[in-house]
Design an enzyme around this catalytic site. Structure first.
Site, PDB file in Angstrom:
ATOM      1  N   ARG A  12      -1.940   4.724  -3.216  1.00 34.21           N
ATOM      2  CA  ARG A  12      -0.955   5.171  -2.224  1.00 34.21           C
ATOM      3  C   ARG A  12       0.479   4.912  -2.701  1.00 34.21           C
ATOM      4  NH1 ARG A  12      -2.089   9.014   0.124  1.00 34.21           N
ATOM      5  NH2 ARG A  12      -0.397   8.702   1.602  1.00 34.21           N
ATOM      6  N   SER A 121       4.506  -4.153  -6.830  1.00 39.60           N
ATOM      7  CA  SER A 121       4.713  -3.460  -5.554  1.00 39.60           C
ATOM      8  C   SER A 121       3.911  -4.134  -4.444  1.00 39.60           C
ATOM      9  CB  SER A 121       4.309  -1.989  -5.670  1.00 39.60           C
ATOM     10  OG  SER A 121       2.902  -1.868  -5.761  1.00 39.60           O
ATOM     11  N   SER A 150       6.546  -7.156   0.373  1.00 40.53           N
ATOM     12  CA  SER A 150       5.674  -6.186   1.050  1.00 40.53           C
ATOM     13  C   SER A 150       6.503  -5.198   1.847  1.00 40.53           C
ATOM     14  CB  SER A 150       4.713  -6.912   1.994  1.00 40.53           C
ATOM     15  OG  SER A 150       5.410  -7.405   3.125  1.00 40.53           O
ATOM     16  N   CYS A 151       5.870  -4.125   2.293  1.00 39.83           N
ATOM     17  CA  CYS A 151       6.570  -3.141   3.124  1.00 39.83           C
ATOM     18  C   CYS A 151       7.058  -3.786   4.415  1.00 39.83           C
ATOM     19  CB  CYS A 151       5.665  -1.946   3.427  1.00 39.83           C
ATOM     20  SG  CYS A 151       4.068  -2.382   4.145  1.00 39.83           S
ATOM     21  N   GLY A 211       1.534 -12.329   5.467  1.00 39.47           N
ATOM     22  CA  GLY A 211       2.481 -13.314   4.965  1.00 39.47           C
ATOM     23  C   GLY A 211       3.909 -12.808   4.986  1.00 39.47           C
ATOM     24  N   ASN A 315       5.796   2.710   6.086  1.00 39.02           N
ATOM     25  CA  ASN A 315       5.306   1.672   5.179  1.00 39.02           C
ATOM     26  C   ASN A 315       4.935   2.193   3.790  1.00 39.02           C
ATOM     27  OD1 ASN A 315       3.270   2.321   7.539  1.00 39.02           O
ATOM     28  ND2 ASN A 315       2.012   2.119   5.699  1.00 39.02           N
TER      29      ASN A 315
END
Length: 332
Positions: A12, A121, A150-151, A211, A315
């Site tokens: 993705r 990523s 993270s996103c 997290g 996201n």
């Protein structure tokens, strides 16, 4: 100067990074992709996307070469990054998007193979420096290997920064209502580490750990140990929303908070933080390259120091665009 990018893992995020490079970053060229899938299938997955639609361009395969809009991109199917020979294609930055090599030791294999810099990523699993573009990218000091967090951290950190810079955050709790990802199952199935995560996403709202809030304490050291959070996975394909409830050090009205968010979205955080007063829903943010869009109409305040703010993020697309913004930073 053209920045040459290699992508390891064409899932993705790997595919969205590729699409974003073509659409929004004329100074970035993807020169190589490594993934274990067959070349024809990689081309198919790039062409057609259930969330973001058809790829706007010409895609074909010539042996182990992907040809996109006439440009040739090397394809490999190698398990060990140390064997990827990034130097042969002149890769300035490798985007590590397999979700596997999330330590300095693992990512170092890309450097050994000739890459100059590596961006994970995802959050790193060790003390690899973590950056959120727009929040702490200015502290980058030339490290060869970094994490783009993270996103969700990319959505949370900008709003937390605005609140903390102006009024101070005493403590806070975050919930992200998060679109399904590849880890979800369409029907109930085995998931040894996370039993709830093995339940079918089509029928359920699934509580999960994240997290992302704690990671903000890495990106903004003043907030270390002041934030934590959790996630609900929901039956949507893309676009998520952060709900942040905080106790402020100094009192502020909700209108003052909205005014500051708006000012920052037009100033220092332009292109990262957005601001809206419209009656929006999740799909209104699909394809938004910003990583955090503050929703003035959705937040609430109990009193001057206890408030809830809400911010949206694509996201997939927003995050992938910021991976490339960080690529510009590390390639300088």
């Amino acid at each position: 100067m053209t920045i040459k990018i290699g992508i390891n893992g064409f899932g993705r995020i790997g595919r969205m990074v590729f699409r974003a490079a073509i659409a929004n970053f004329k100074d970035i060229e993807v020169v190589a992709i490594n993934d274990l899938l067959e070349p024809d299938y990689l081309a198919y997955m790039l062409k057609y996307d259930s969330v973001h639609g058809r790829f706007d361009g010409e895609v074909s395969v010539d042996g182990n070469t992907l040809v996109v809009n006439g440009k040739k991109i090397r394809l490999t199917a190698v398990k060990d990054p140390a064997e990827l020979k990034w130097g042969e294609v002149g890769a300035d930055v490798v985007v590590e998007s397999t979700g596997i090599f999330l330590t300095k030791e693992g990512a170092q294999k890309h450097i050994d193979a000739g890459a100059k810099k590596v961006i994970m990523s995802a959050p790193s699993k060790d003390d690899t420096p973590m950056f959120v573009y727009g929040v702490n990218h200015g502290t980058y000091k030339g490290e060869a290997i970094i994490s783009n967090a993270s996103c969700t951290t990319n959505c949370l950190a900008p709003v937390a920064k605005v609140l903390n810079d102006k009024w101070g955050i005493k403590r806070g709790l975050m919930t992200t209502v998060h679109a399904a990802t590849a880890t979800q199952k369409t029907v109930d199935g085995p998931s040894n580490k996370d039993w709830r995560g093995g339940r079918g996403i089509l029928e359920n709202i699934i509580p999960s750990s994240t997290g992302a809030a704690k990671a903000v304490g890495v990106v903004i050291p003043q907030l270390n140990k002041k934030l934590t959070g959790m996630s609900f996975r929901v039956p949507t394909s893309d676009v998520s929303v952060v709900d942040l409830t905080v106790e402020l050090e100094k009192a502020a009205s909700y209108d003052e908070i909205c005014a500051e968010m708006k000012a920052q979205s037009q100033g220092a955080l332009k292109g990262v933080l957005g601001y809206t007063e419209d009656k929006v829903v999740a799909t209104d943010f699909r394809g938004d390259a910003r990583t955090s869009i503050f929703d003035a109409e959705a937040g609430i305040a109990l009193d001057g120091t206890f408030i809830k703010v809400v911010s949206w993020y694509d996201n997939e697309w927003g995050y992938s665009n910021k991976v490339l913004e960080m690529a510009r930073v590390v390639a300088k």
